[in-house]
Write a protein that holds these residues in place. Sequence first.
Motif, mmCIF file in Angstrom:
data_model
loop_
_atom_site.group_PDB
_atom_site.id
_atom_site.type_symbol
_atom_site.label_atom_id
_atom_site.label_comp_id
_atom_site.label_asym_id
_atom_site.label_seq_id
_atom_site.Cartn_x
_atom_site.Cartn_y
_atom_site.Cartn_z
ATOM 1 N N ALA A 1 0.851 -1.186 0.000
ATOM 2 C CA ALA A 1 0.000 0.000 0.000
ATOM 3 C C ALA A 1 0.887 1.236 0.000
ATOM 4 N N ALA A 2 0.643 2.148 -0.934
ATOM 5 C CA ALA A 2 1.360 3.419 -0.974
ATOM 6 C C ALA A 2 0.405 4.532 -0.553
ATOM 7 N N VAL A 3 0.810 5.332 0.432
ATOM 8 C CA VAL A 3 -0.037 6.385 0.988
ATOM 9 C C VAL A 3 0.750 7.688 1.072
ATOM 10 N N GLY A 4 0.037 8.790 1.173
ATOM 11 C CA GLY A 4 0.693 10.078 1.253
ATOM 12 C C GLY A 4 1.129 10.465 2.643
ATOM 13 N N ASP A 5 0.594 9.811 3.660
ATOM 14 C CA ASP A 5 0.845 10.176 5.050
ATOM 15 C C ASP A 5 1.108 8.902 5.840
ATOM 16 N N ALA A 6 2.229 8.862 6.556
ATOM 17 C CA ALA A 6 2.575 7.675 7.340
ATOM 18 C C ALA A 6 1.519 7.355 8.392
ATOM 19 N N ALA A 7 0.730 8.352 8.785
ATOM 20 C CA ALA A 7 -0.316 8.112 9.774
ATOM 21 C C ALA A 7 -1.387 7.161 9.253
ATOM 22 N N LYS A 8 -1.446 6.949 7.937
ATOM 23 C CA LYS A 8 -2.434 6.043 7.350
ATOM 24 C C LYS A 8 -1.923 4.607 7.251
ATOM 25 N N ALA A 9 -0.685 4.364 7.675
ATOM 26 C CA ALA A 9 -0.087 3.041 7.511
ATOM 27 C C ALA A 9 -0.874 1.965 8.247
ATOM 28 N N GLY A 10 -1.286 2.261 9.475
ATOM 29 C CA GLY A 10 -2.026 1.277 10.255
ATOM 30 C C GLY A 10 -3.338 0.911 9.591
ATOM 31 N N PHE A 11 -4.038 1.916 9.061
ATOM 32 C CA PHE A 11 -5.298 1.663 8.361
ATOM 33 C C PHE A 11 -5.066 0.769 7.147
ATOM 34 N N VAL B 1 -15.160 0.621 3.983
ATOM 35 C CA VAL B 1 -15.019 1.510 5.132
ATOM 36 C C VAL B 1 -15.546 2.892 4.749
ATOM 37 N N VAL B 2 -16.443 3.430 5.550
ATOM 38 C CA VAL B 2 -16.936 4.795 5.367
ATOM 39 C C VAL B 2 -16.272 5.683 6.402
ATOM 40 N N HIS B 3 -15.512 6.652 5.924
ATOM 41 C CA HIS B 3 -14.828 7.571 6.828
ATOM 42 C C HIS B 3 -15.823 8.426 7.601
ATOM 43 N N GLU B 4 -16.778 9.003 6.850
ATOM 44 C CA GLU B 4 -17.802 9.830 7.493
ATOM 45 C C GLU B 4 -18.985 9.988 6.546
ATOM 46 N N ALA B 5 -20.182 9.966 7.103
ATOM 47 C CA ALA B 5 -21.410 10.257 6.371
ATOM 48 C C ALA B 5 -21.964 11.573 6.901
ATOM 49 N N MET B 6 -22.123 12.560 6.017
ATOM 50 C CA MET B 6 -22.497 13.920 6.409
ATOM 51 C C MET B 6 -23.813 14.320 5.767
ATOM 52 N N PRO B 7 -24.563 15.229 6.396
ATOM 53 C CA PRO B 7 -25.763 15.755 5.740
ATOM 54 C C PRO B 7 -25.389 16.571 4.503
ATOM 55 N N GLN C 1 -6.467 -3.237 6.152
ATOM 56 C CA GLN C 1 -7.182 -3.636 4.933
ATOM 57 C C GLN C 1 -6.550 -4.855 4.271
ATOM 58 N N GLY C 2 -5.367 -5.268 4.741
ATOM 59 C CA GLY C 2 -4.727 -6.456 4.182
ATOM 60 C C GLY C 2 -3.380 -6.223 3.553
ATOM 61 N N ALA C 3 -2.838 -5.008 3.647
ATOM 62 C CA ALA C 3 -1.524 -4.735 3.067
ATOM 63 C C ALA C 3 -0.429 -5.441 3.861
ATOM 64 N N ASP C 4 0.494 -6.060 3.145
ATOM 65 C CA ASP C 4 1.649 -6.693 3.784
ATOM 66 C C ASP C 4 2.748 -5.685 4.058
#
Length: 311
Positions: A167-177, A280-286, A181-184
């Motif tokens: 998994a490639a992400v822009g922010d290391a804080a997303k690594a755990g997420f 996964v839904v991050h947020e549902a907003m009106p 999801q199944g990333a090795d």
Amino acid sequence: MRTVRFHTHGGPEVLRIDDVPLPEPTGGEVLIEIDAVGVTLPVVRLTRGQSDVPLPHTPGGDIVGRVRGIGPGVTGRRVGERVAGLAFSGAYAEAVTVPAAMMTAVPDDVDDLAALALVRGGQVALGVLRAGGFGEGDSVLVTAAAGGIGHLAVQLAAALGAGRVTAAVGDAAKAGFAREQGADHVVTYDQEDWGDPVDLVLDGVGGTVQDAGLRALAPLGRLVAFNGAGGTVDTNELRMRGLSVIGFAMAHLAARRRDTYERRQRELWQLYRDGRLNPVVHEAMPLDRAADAHRLLEARANRGKVVLLPR
């Protein structure tokens, strides 16, 4: 009815609630009362003028809701039926007219938010895997891996037997997420070394990230681009390394390969029922928080799908 429109180009602040007449379905269309609509980065870019649309404009998106009207020439749909699909405009609203060909029935055992995620994000994630010739045991790298499509692509690659998922992400804080999801393996875009070369890259970012994805490919590897940001490719490099670059646009699949689209949707429903695919839904907003939803995506702060609830 209430709808969100922008009357001039700009950032999230240009979105506003307007009252407009309820649309009427014309030939080949159905009227959908919307329960939920997905927010996507291409639509966010649209408000900033990255595509020429008449103003004022109501953004499009993936929707789930119920049929409330049927236009001339439409068969196989019924009033009250629960459906999901794509609206290329008019989706940030309480109701929208959509070509019947862009809709699919939603099973009773799939909830609204899961259906919303799977009818577009799931179709794209599965579509790019198939477009890239994915086979069991292949190593796969997914960019934008924490986003609405990317997290499903990670899950699908793992569920369908990938030998290794990066998994490639822009922010290391997303690594755990991403690992959830199944990333090795997880890398950030600014890392020089993305690890061992891979057979398949699924790129949802473009630009310099696409370049890095090409460098991450093993000889005879494939990159599938499904982003709206573009990027250039050196065809001589492709030739020298035996690489392939494939473009994927879900609208063409839905319109021109309807049997494939429906077959894959049934596959996605079943993967969801089996617990192998969990949107996964991050947020549902009106609806009146559409600007906040756009800010969230522009900041790339979401983990999973961002949703608006018109009612």
